[in-house]
Motif scaffolding. Sequence first.
Motif, PDB file in Angstrom:
ATOM      1  N   SER A   1      38.226  30.242  34.903  1.00  0.00           N
ATOM      2  CA  SER A   1      38.712  30.873  33.619  1.00  0.00           C
ATOM      3  C   SER A   1      40.427  30.808  33.901  1.00  0.00           C
ATOM      4  O   SER A   1      40.887  30.438  34.634  1.00  0.00           O
ATOM      5  N   GLY A   2      40.903  31.070  32.742  1.00  0.00           N
ATOM      6  CA  GLY A   2      42.409  30.879  32.627  1.00  0.00           C
ATOM      7  C   GLY A   2      42.575  32.626  32.254  1.00  0.00           C
ATOM      8  O   GLY A   2      42.185  33.222  32.699  1.00  0.00           O
ATOM      9  N   HIS A   3      43.359  32.744  31.075  1.00  0.00           N
ATOM     10  CA  HIS A   3      43.916  33.977  30.434  1.00  0.00           C
ATOM     11  C   HIS A   3      44.890  34.858  31.277  1.00  0.00           C
ATOM     12  O   HIS A   3      45.936  35.077  30.654  1.00  0.00           O
ATOM     13  N   GLN A   4      44.513  35.113  32.459  1.00  0.00           N
ATOM     14  CA  GLN A   4      45.554  35.466  33.829  1.00  0.00           C
ATOM     15  C   GLN A   4      46.531  34.497  33.821  1.00  0.00           C
ATOM     16  O   GLN A   4      45.977  33.361  34.649  1.00  0.00           O
ATOM     17  N   HIS A   5      47.716  34.611  33.730  1.00  0.00           N
ATOM     18  CA  HIS A   5      48.771  33.462  34.163  1.00  0.00           C
ATOM     19  C   HIS A   5      48.980  33.439  35.760  1.00  0.00           C
ATOM     20  O   HIS A   5      50.207  33.697  36.149  1.00  0.00           O
ATOM     21  N   MET A   6      47.856  33.165  36.414  1.00  0.00           N
ATOM     22  CA  MET A   6      47.978  33.285  37.866  1.00  0.00           C
ATOM     23  C   MET A   6      46.910  32.537  38.560  1.00  0.00           C
ATOM     24  O   MET A   6      46.020  31.811  37.798  1.00  0.00           O
ATOM     25  N   TYR A   7      46.736  32.350  39.931  1.00  0.00           N
ATOM     26  CA  TYR A   7      45.744  31.531  40.532  1.00  0.00           C
ATOM     27  C   TYR A   7      44.923  32.788  41.513  1.00  0.00           C
ATOM     28  O   TYR A   7      45.637  33.363  42.330  1.00  0.00           O
ATOM     29  N   GLU A   8      43.758  32.609  41.488  1.00  0.00           N
ATOM     30  CA  GLU A   8      42.918  33.741  42.335  1.00  0.00           C
ATOM     31  C   GLU A   8      41.498  32.955  42.507  1.00  0.00           C
ATOM     32  O   GLU A   8      40.726  32.285  41.605  1.00  0.00           O
ATOM     33  N   ARG A   9      40.923  33.187  43.570  1.00  0.00           N
ATOM     34  CA  ARG A   9      39.660  32.239  44.219  1.00  0.00           C
ATOM     35  C   ARG A   9      38.799  33.760  44.740  1.00  0.00           C
ATOM     36  O   ARG A   9      39.280  34.290  45.652  1.00  0.00           O
ATOM     37  N   THR A  10      37.695  33.965  44.436  1.00  0.00           N
ATOM     38  CA  THR A  10      36.896  35.222  45.035  1.00  0.00           C
ATOM     39  C   THR A  10      35.928  34.496  46.026  1.00  0.00           C
ATOM     40  O   THR A  10      35.740  33.395  46.097  1.00  0.00           O
ATOM     41  N   TRP A  11      35.420  35.422  46.917  1.00  0.00           N
ATOM     42  CA  TRP A  11      34.051  34.946  47.700  1.00  0.00           C
ATOM     43  C   TRP A  11      32.923  34.763  46.791  1.00  0.00           C
ATOM     44  O   TRP A  11      33.323  35.664  45.501  1.00  0.00           O
ATOM     45  N   PRO A  12      31.961  34.425  47.385  1.00  0.00           N
ATOM     46  CA  PRO A  12      30.723  34.852  46.296  1.00  0.00           C
ATOM     47  C   PRO A  12      30.504  36.313  46.094  1.00  0.00           C
ATOM     48  O   PRO A  12      30.615  36.958  47.104  1.00  0.00           O
ATOM     49  N   VAL A  13      30.162  36.599  44.715  1.00  0.00           N
ATOM     50  CA  VAL A  13      30.278  37.955  44.667  1.00  0.00           C
ATOM     51  C   VAL A  13      29.438  38.254  43.339  1.00  0.00           C
ATOM     52  O   VAL A  13      29.072  37.329  42.584  1.00  0.00           O
ATOM     53  N   TYR A  14      28.811  39.443  43.477  1.00  0.00           N
ATOM     54  CA  TYR A  14      27.790  40.029  42.607  1.00  0.00           C
ATOM     55  C   TYR A  14      28.050  41.654  42.476  1.00  0.00           C
ATOM     56  O   TYR A  14      28.034  42.211  43.525  1.00  0.00           O
ATOM     57  N   LYS A  15      28.269  41.876  41.259  1.00  0.00           N
ATOM     58  CA  LYS A  15      28.486  43.423  40.986  1.00  0.00           C
ATOM     59  C   LYS A  15      29.693  44.120  42.135  1.00  0.00           C
ATOM     60  O   LYS A  15      29.258  45.333  42.685  1.00  0.00           O
ATOM     61  N   ASN A  16      30.699  43.368  42.088  1.00  0.00           N
ATOM     62  CA  ASN A  16      31.862  43.985  43.012  1.00  0.00           C
ATOM     63  C   ASN A  16      31.363  43.712  44.438  1.00  0.00           C
ATOM     64  O   ASN A  16      32.370  44.060  45.272  1.00  0.00           O
ATOM     65  N   ARG A  17      30.196  43.200  44.848  1.00  0.00           N
ATOM     66  CA  ARG A  17      29.988  43.093  46.327  1.00  0.00           C
ATOM     67  C   ARG A  17      29.934  41.705  46.871  1.00  0.00           C
ATOM     68  O   ARG A  17      29.661  40.861  46.192  1.00  0.00           O
ATOM     69  N   VAL A  18      30.681  41.903  47.829  1.00  0.00           N
ATOM     70  CA  VAL A  18      30.716  40.203  48.324  1.00  0.00           C
ATOM     71  C   VAL A  18      29.510  39.874  49.228  1.00  0.00           C
ATOM     72  O   VAL A  18      28.800  40.681  49.833  1.00  0.00           O
ATOM     73  N   LEU A  19      28.956  38.377  48.815  1.00  0.00           N
ATOM     74  CA  LEU A  19      27.615  38.162  49.605  1.00  0.00           C
ATOM     75  C   LEU A  19      28.058  37.361  50.853  1.00  0.00           C
ATOM     76  O   LEU A  19      26.786  37.358  51.610  1.00  0.00           O
TER      77      LEU A  19
END
Length: 514
Positions: A331-349
């Motif tokens: 996605s875009g919208h936020q003018h930044m770069y970010e990568r998450t861990w595999p996540v579901y409902k705020n919890r890291v898998l």
Amino acid sequence: MSSEIRFLCVACIQACTVFFLVIADQTTQQGGLNVPKQVHIGFGKTTNDMIVMWSTVRNDSSVVEYHTGDNSVESVSSASGSTVYFPENSNGLQYLHRVVLTNLRPGVKYFYNVRGENRDSLSDQFSFTTPESNGKQTFMIFGDMGTMTKSLPFIVYEATGKTKYASIFHLGDIAYDLGRENGAVGDKFFSKVERMAARIPYMTIPGDHEMFQNSRNHYFHRLSNPGKDWPMQQEDLWYSVNIGKTHFICISTEVFFTNKQNIQKIMDWLVQDLEEANTHRQKYPWIIVMAHRPLYCSTDDKNEDCTKAHSVVRTHLEDMFYFYGVDLVFSGHQHMYERTWPVYKNRVLAYNYLDPRGTVHIVIGNMGNVYLTEKGSKPGGAWSSFISPSEHEMYGRLHVHNNTHIYWEVLGAQDNDLYDSRWIIQRIHGPFNKSSIFIPDPLGAAGAAWREQQEDDSNDIISLRFFYMNGDDYSHRITVLTFTVIILLFGLCFKKKILNVIRLCFVKQESLPK
Ligand SMILES: *[C@@H]1O[C@H](CO)[C@@H](O)[C@H](O)[C@H]1NC(C)=O
Ligand SMILES: *[C@@H]1O[C@H](CO)[C@@H](O)[C@H](O)[C@H]1NC(C)=O
Ligand SMILES: *[C@@H]1O[C@H](CO)[C@@H](O)[C@H](O)[C@H]1NC(C)=O
């Protein structure tokens, strides 16, 4: 003396004016009124179909002539399409053209030009290569790019350079804005990107900037989505297309904000599309979603949906993406770069990308830096794996190697400096909820409950609690602490003066002795 200078100035201005007039005249002659402009292509229903679009000043027919390289006249095919008059583009080119080339062969380079029937209505020659169904494929991904994006020319250069991109994905917020200045900005944008968009399929989704009243119709007319009617309607804003090994799902997250009457339609379509995509996972193992607004993000702006405990986008989409095993969401919208861990409902898998049991989210909107810089300095949660601390404009390269291996790179748009890269390895494609094991909250059930409580409270910005108990926001606490110390120090240093002022204000002046 001064009159001489004035004379010189006037002469200079006149000379310059004449020079510019001559140049301007030459440019109009070179690109005469009938010459097709702003040529761009995109995939049709499949990658064996190509949609070709362009604009002209005058009414003309829409024809594409194409061939595979041997220039004998017999080998040239031609296809015709439709012309639409778009009066709203009153400062731009008002005749828009669209031709769909069908039944192209995979992995073949096609040369083409577009033309009408008017004299001088022949475009330059361009070429594109249709993707193969096997082998490695590379995609260029970025969001939020406009005419003022400083590195736009570098992106165009990169897209047509050494790396062979199967397609480009522009994740919404296009041109800023397509309809601004009665279309002049939209025209400028499509002229600037023509060099790449006429050669590499330029795939888009709408962002909030495409939903503003004066830009919406521009999006509907200037672009055309795979397998949808043209000009587009609200319901034509989401589509899916298989490219190589990947099922790409491109959606409009704006339905959740400015176009709510279509929520049910897009949700029904998504379930159906994902259901079907899961029956073809042997052939297209990867499922990747393109969305303008992120489900997860780290930003200080508390008004952004992605920061909220009950984010509208996340509430609608996350369970579905989890159940149907969506591998990645860009996605875009936020003018930044970010990568998450595999996540579901705020919890890291998992704190790695080996057979993830949850969706990985990537925000790459930092081609929009010139419009509003966001450094994303505050990790939103444990799920945030990497946030770029840089304000550089960046784009992503997604290399789909095969059924199991994806390599993701993020590069500076002006210098191709590497900012982030990761392998994502998935050997068990399919719904995630069949086999997920959450990493337990280190504080146990009580900890999880406390965290949820904190999140709910953080919506309540006015409360005093926000000041000194805002979850993990240490920077906030440090700010409050620093200010307290400064005020105390100030008080100590100027104790006498302050006391004097207080005395002057509150204690009755003694009458002066005579
Ligand atoms: C453009 O030309 C076509 C065919 O000559 C004609 O049918 C159509 O009405 C024209 N459109 C406009 C807006 O003038
Ligand atoms: C998939 O690609 C990766 C990286 O190029 C490679 O190491 C791996 O062996 C490939 N897997 C198969 C099954 O070809
Ligand atoms: C996964 O989720 C779907 C839809 O919510 C549900 O029908 C299914 O039973 C779930 N599977 C498991 C193993 O929990």
